[in-house]
Scaffold this motif. Structure first.
Motif, PDB file in Angstrom:
ATOM      1  N   PRO A   7       0.816  -1.228   0.000  1.00  0.00           N
ATOM      2  CA  PRO A   7       0.000   0.000   0.000  1.00  0.00           C
ATOM      3  C   PRO A   7       0.840   1.264   0.000  1.00  0.00           C
ATOM      4  O   PRO A   7       0.450   2.275  -0.591  1.00  0.00           O
ATOM      5  CB  PRO A   7      -0.820  -0.124   1.286  1.00  0.00           C
ATOM      6  N   GLU A   8       2.014   1.232   0.644  1.00  0.00           N
ATOM      7  CA  GLU A   8       2.867   2.431   0.675  1.00  0.00           C
ATOM      8  C   GLU A   8       3.337   2.807  -0.725  1.00  0.00           C
ATOM      9  O   GLU A   8       3.376   3.988  -1.082  1.00  0.00           O
ATOM     10  CB  GLU A   8       4.078   2.213   1.586  1.00  0.00           C
ATOM     11  N   GLU A   9       3.656   1.796  -1.530  1.00  0.00           N
ATOM     12  CA  GLU A   9       4.090   2.068  -2.899  1.00  0.00           C
ATOM     13  C   GLU A   9       2.937   2.623  -3.732  1.00  0.00           C
ATOM     14  O   GLU A   9       3.145   3.509  -4.577  1.00  0.00           O
ATOM     15  CB  GLU A   9       4.639   0.789  -3.537  1.00  0.00           C
ATOM     16  N   THR A  10       1.743   2.114  -3.496  1.00  0.00           N
ATOM     17  CA  THR A  10       0.577   2.624  -4.223  1.00  0.00           C
ATOM     18  C   THR A  10       0.322   4.082  -3.875  1.00  0.00           C
ATOM     19  O   THR A  10       0.092   4.920  -4.753  1.00  0.00           O
ATOM     20  CB  THR A  10      -0.671   1.788  -3.889  1.00  0.00           C
ATOM     21  N   VAL A  11       0.370   4.404  -2.591  1.00  0.00           N
ATOM     22  CA  VAL A  11       0.161   5.785  -2.157  1.00  0.00           C
ATOM     23  C   VAL A  11       1.221   6.694  -2.747  1.00  0.00           C
ATOM     24  O   VAL A  11       0.935   7.796  -3.238  1.00  0.00           O
ATOM     25  CB  VAL A  11       0.159   5.879  -0.615  1.00  0.00           C
ATOM     26  N   ARG A  12       2.473   6.244  -2.718  1.00  0.00           N
ATOM     27  CA  ARG A  12       3.570   7.053  -3.275  1.00  0.00           C
ATOM     28  C   ARG A  12       3.366   7.268  -4.774  1.00  0.00           C
ATOM     29  O   ARG A  12       3.599   8.381  -5.282  1.00  0.00           O
ATOM     30  CB  ARG A  12       4.912   6.385  -3.012  1.00  0.00           C
ATOM     31  N   LYS A  13       2.915   6.253  -5.478  1.00  0.00           N
ATOM     32  CA  LYS A  13       2.674   6.378  -6.914  1.00  0.00           C
ATOM     33  C   LYS A  13       1.570   7.403  -7.180  1.00  0.00           C
ATOM     34  O   LYS A  13       1.680   8.233  -8.095  1.00  0.00           O
ATOM     35  CB  LYS A  13       2.284   5.018  -7.484  1.00  0.00           C
ATOM     36  N   ILE A  14       0.511   7.353  -6.391  1.00  0.00           N
ATOM     37  CA  ILE A  14      -0.590   8.309  -6.554  1.00  0.00           C
ATOM     38  C   ILE A  14      -0.103   9.731  -6.286  1.00  0.00           C
ATOM     39  O   ILE A  14      -0.369  10.657  -7.067  1.00  0.00           O
ATOM     40  CB  ILE A  14      -1.753   7.964  -5.604  1.00  0.00           C
ATOM     41  N   LEU A  15       0.638   9.919  -5.206  1.00  0.00           N
ATOM     42  CA  LEU A  15       1.093  11.260  -4.837  1.00  0.00           C
ATOM     43  C   LEU A  15       2.127  11.788  -5.818  1.00  0.00           C
ATOM     44  O   LEU A  15       2.105  12.979  -6.170  1.00  0.00           O
ATOM     45  CB  LEU A  15       1.663  11.253  -3.418  1.00  0.00           C
ATOM     46  N   ASP A  16       3.038  10.930  -6.283  1.00  0.00           N
ATOM     47  CA  ASP A  16       4.022  11.368  -7.275  1.00  0.00           C
ATOM     48  C   ASP A  16       3.330  11.848  -8.544  1.00  0.00           C
ATOM     49  O   ASP A  16       3.672  12.900  -9.109  1.00  0.00           O
ATOM     50  CB  ASP A  16       4.983  10.217  -7.624  1.00  0.00           C
ATOM     51  N   THR A  17       2.354  11.075  -8.997  1.00  0.00           N
ATOM     52  CA  THR A  17       1.635  11.418 -10.227  1.00  0.00           C
ATOM     53  C   THR A  17       0.804  12.678 -10.036  1.00  0.00           C
ATOM     54  O   THR A  17       0.811  13.590 -10.883  1.00  0.00           O
ATOM     55  CB  THR A  17       0.720  10.255 -10.645  1.00  0.00           C
ATOM     56  N   ALA A  18       0.090  12.746  -8.927  1.00  0.00           N
ATOM     57  CA  ALA A  18      -0.759  13.914  -8.670  1.00  0.00           C
ATOM     58  C   ALA A  18       0.080  15.175  -8.533  1.00  0.00           C
ATOM     59  O   ALA A  18      -0.284  16.232  -9.082  1.00  0.00           O
ATOM     60  CB  ALA A  18      -1.579  13.685  -7.398  1.00  0.00           C
ATOM     61  N   GLU A  19       1.208  15.094  -7.844  1.00  0.00           N
ATOM     62  CA  GLU A  19       2.066  16.269  -7.682  1.00  0.00           C
ATOM     63  C   GLU A  19       2.538  16.779  -9.037  1.00  0.00           C
ATOM     64  O   GLU A  19       2.511  17.986  -9.305  1.00  0.00           O
ATOM     65  CB  GLU A  19       3.262  15.929  -6.796  1.00  0.00           C
ATOM     66  N   ARG A  20       2.941  15.869  -9.897  1.00  0.00           N
ATOM     67  CA  ARG A  20       3.412  16.280 -11.225  1.00  0.00           C
ATOM     68  C   ARG A  20       2.283  16.931 -12.020  1.00  0.00           C
ATOM     69  O   ARG A  20       2.477  17.981 -12.644  1.00  0.00           O
ATOM     70  CB  ARG A  20       3.959  15.065 -11.978  1.00  0.00           C
ATOM     71  N   LEU A  21       1.093  16.330 -11.998  1.00  0.00           N
ATOM     72  CA  LEU A  21      -0.032  16.889 -12.747  1.00  0.00           C
ATOM     73  C   LEU A  21      -0.480  18.230 -12.178  1.00  0.00           C
ATOM     74  O   LEU A  21      -0.804  19.156 -12.929  1.00  0.00           O
ATOM     75  CB  LEU A  21      -1.196  15.899 -12.737  1.00  0.00           C
ATOM     76  N   PHE A  22      -0.513  18.354 -10.855  1.00  0.00           N
ATOM     77  CA  PHE A  22      -0.908  19.622 -10.236  1.00  0.00           C
ATOM     78  C   PHE A  22       0.065  20.732 -10.605  1.00  0.00           C
ATOM     79  O   PHE A  22      -0.330  21.880 -10.821  1.00  0.00           O
ATOM     80  CB  PHE A  22      -0.976  19.476  -8.719  1.00  0.00           C
ATOM     81  N   ILE A  23       1.357  20.396 -10.654  1.00  0.00           N
ATOM     82  CA  ILE A  23       2.370  21.397 -11.007  1.00  0.00           C
ATOM     83  C   ILE A  23       2.260  21.771 -12.484  1.00  0.00           C
ATOM     84  O   ILE A  23       2.327  22.949 -12.851  1.00  0.00           O
ATOM     85  CB  ILE A  23       3.779  20.870 -10.684  1.00  0.00           C
ATOM     86  N   GLU A  24       2.078  20.772 -13.339  1.00  0.00           N
ATOM     87  CA  GLU A  24       2.014  21.034 -14.777  1.00  0.00           C
ATOM     88  C   GLU A  24       0.743  21.790 -15.179  1.00  0.00           C
ATOM     89  O   GLU A  24       0.784  22.672 -16.039  1.00  0.00           O
ATOM     90  CB  GLU A  24       2.074  19.708 -15.544  1.00  0.00           C
ATOM     91  N   LYS A  25      -0.389  21.452 -14.556  1.00  0.00           N
ATOM     92  CA  LYS A  25      -1.674  21.983 -15.020  1.00  0.00           C
ATOM     93  C   LYS A  25      -2.374  22.880 -14.010  1.00  0.00           C
ATOM     94  O   LYS A  25      -3.317  23.598 -14.364  1.00  0.00           O
ATOM     95  CB  LYS A  25      -2.611  20.815 -15.370  1.00  0.00           C
ATOM     96  N   GLY A  26      -1.911  22.857 -12.744  1.00  0.00           N
ATOM     97  CA  GLY A  26      -2.651  23.524 -11.683  1.00  0.00           C
ATOM     98  C   GLY A  26      -3.696  22.581 -11.116  1.00  0.00           C
ATOM     99  O   GLY A  26      -4.214  21.696 -11.821  1.00  0.00           O
ATOM    100  N   TYR A  27      -4.015  22.762  -9.858  1.00  0.00           N
ATOM    101  CA  TYR A  27      -4.963  21.863  -9.199  1.00  0.00           C
ATOM    102  C   TYR A  27      -6.322  21.847  -9.896  1.00  0.00           C
ATOM    103  O   TYR A  27      -6.913  20.788 -10.119  1.00  0.00           O
ATOM    104  CB  TYR A  27      -5.135  22.299  -7.735  1.00  0.00           C
ATOM    105  N   ASP A  28      -6.838  23.012 -10.252  1.00  0.00           N
ATOM    106  CA  ASP A  28      -8.178  23.095 -10.828  1.00  0.00           C
ATOM    107  C   ASP A  28      -8.283  22.376 -12.170  1.00  0.00           C
ATOM    108  O   ASP A  28      -9.334  21.819 -12.499  1.00  0.00           O
ATOM    109  CB  ASP A  28      -8.593  24.562 -11.007  1.00  0.00           C
ATOM    110  N   ARG A  29      -7.197  22.397 -12.936  1.00  0.00           N
ATOM    111  CA  ARG A  29      -7.262  21.867 -14.302  1.00  0.00           C
ATOM    112  C   ARG A  29      -6.859  20.399 -14.399  1.00  0.00           C
ATOM    113  O   ARG A  29      -7.093  19.758 -15.427  1.00  0.00           O
ATOM    114  CB  ARG A  29      -6.370  22.716 -15.218  1.00  0.00           C
ATOM    115  N   ALA A  30      -6.244  19.871 -13.361  1.00  0.00           N
ATOM    116  CA  ALA A  30      -5.874  18.449 -13.343  1.00  0.00           C
ATOM    117  C   ALA A  30      -7.035  17.660 -12.742  1.00  0.00           C
ATOM    118  O   ALA A  30      -7.481  17.943 -11.634  1.00  0.00           O
ATOM    119  CB  ALA A  30      -4.608  18.240 -12.518  1.00  0.00           C
ATOM    120  N   SER A  31      -7.536  16.696 -13.471  1.00  0.00           N
ATOM    121  CA  SER A  31      -8.712  15.954 -13.015  1.00  0.00           C
ATOM    122  C   SER A  31      -8.314  14.653 -12.329  1.00  0.00           C
ATOM    123  O   SER A  31      -7.209  14.125 -12.522  1.00  0.00           O
ATOM    124  CB  SER A  31      -9.631  15.629 -14.195  1.00  0.00           C
ATOM    125  N   LEU A  32      -9.221  14.155 -11.539  1.00  0.00           N
ATOM    126  CA  LEU A  32      -9.000  12.854 -10.902  1.00  0.00           C
ATOM    127  C   LEU A  32      -8.876  11.760 -11.950  1.00  0.00           C
ATOM    128  O   LEU A  32      -8.085  10.816 -11.786  1.00  0.00           O
ATOM    129  CB  LEU A  32     -10.151  12.554  -9.943  1.00  0.00           C
TER     130      LEU A  32
END
Length: 224
Positions: A7-32
């Protein structure tokens, strides 16, 4: 269905991906949905660990904050700097890209989300002021570089003004407003022996962050 053994690897994968998308697109424009597609995980797997896209953002910000805290701790504990020198260094370090630039790229304006704003203020009172700034001010009292009868309150006031009042992510801010607030901020704390905290380099960094924070926020079909 078998249970996730890592589960720790899954959480890290989600957070790594989300952080990159939030930075690239902004929180509002990056969708779930984009986070689901990029991770290759099912929607159920995402929701097993996080209740919403907003919940993911909180975890991303907490992780960035922990990394930033490690850097600030090194400044606070540096043996060869006076209290005032540590304060100046803290302000320089806090403007570095590791935390601030990422936060400015990904976050919505705090005034548009009372929960985010409350979280930022809680962090100031519970962690930033007492853990990092107050100990430095107390050292400054001991070495004579800072003057105050109220070190805790001074630490809180400094952080509330710098992180809320001056911070361009709180609300849309013009370059003129940023410069005026920084100039007044410096003047407010000279009575305590605290001078030149916000220099022209920091002002320039704040101006660039203000521009980053003006990313467009079109309506989304998927907000998470």
């Amino acid at each position: 269905m078998g249970r996730n053994k890592y589960p720790e690897e899954t959480v890290r994968k989600i957070l790594d991906t989300a952080e990159r998308l939030f930075i690239e697109k902004g929180y509002d424009r990056a969708s779930l949905q984009e986070i689901i597609q990029e991770t290759g995980l099912s929607k159920g797997a995402i929701y097993h660990h996080f209740a919403s896209k907003e919940d993911i953002l909180y975890s991303v910000c907490e992780r960035i904050g922990r990394r930033n805290g490690e850097i600030l701790s090194k400044v606070r504990d540096a043996p060869d700097l006076s209290g005032l020198e540590k304060l100046r260094t803290i302000f320089k370090v806090s403007m570095q890209p590791e935390r601030q630039a990422k936060m400015f790229c990904m976050m919505p304006y705090l005034l548009d989300n009372a929960k985010f704003l409350a979280t930022e203020m809680q962090s100031i009172f519970a962690e930033v002021a007492p853990v990092f700034i107050e100990p430095i001010i107390r050292q400054g009292l001991a070495d004579g570089s800072i003057r105050t009868d109220h070190p805790r309150e001074l630490a809180e006031a400094m952080m509330l003004l710098s992180d809320i009042w001056i911070n361009p992510i709180v609300r849309p801010t013009t370059p003129e407003e940023i410069r005026a607030r920084c100039a007044l901020y410096n003047r407010l704390f000279t009575a305590f022996g605290i001078t030149d905290l916000i220099d022209e380099e920091i002002v320039g960094t704040l101006l660039s962050y203000a521009e980053l924070a003006r990313h467009p926020s079109p309506d989304e079909g998927e907000n998470g």
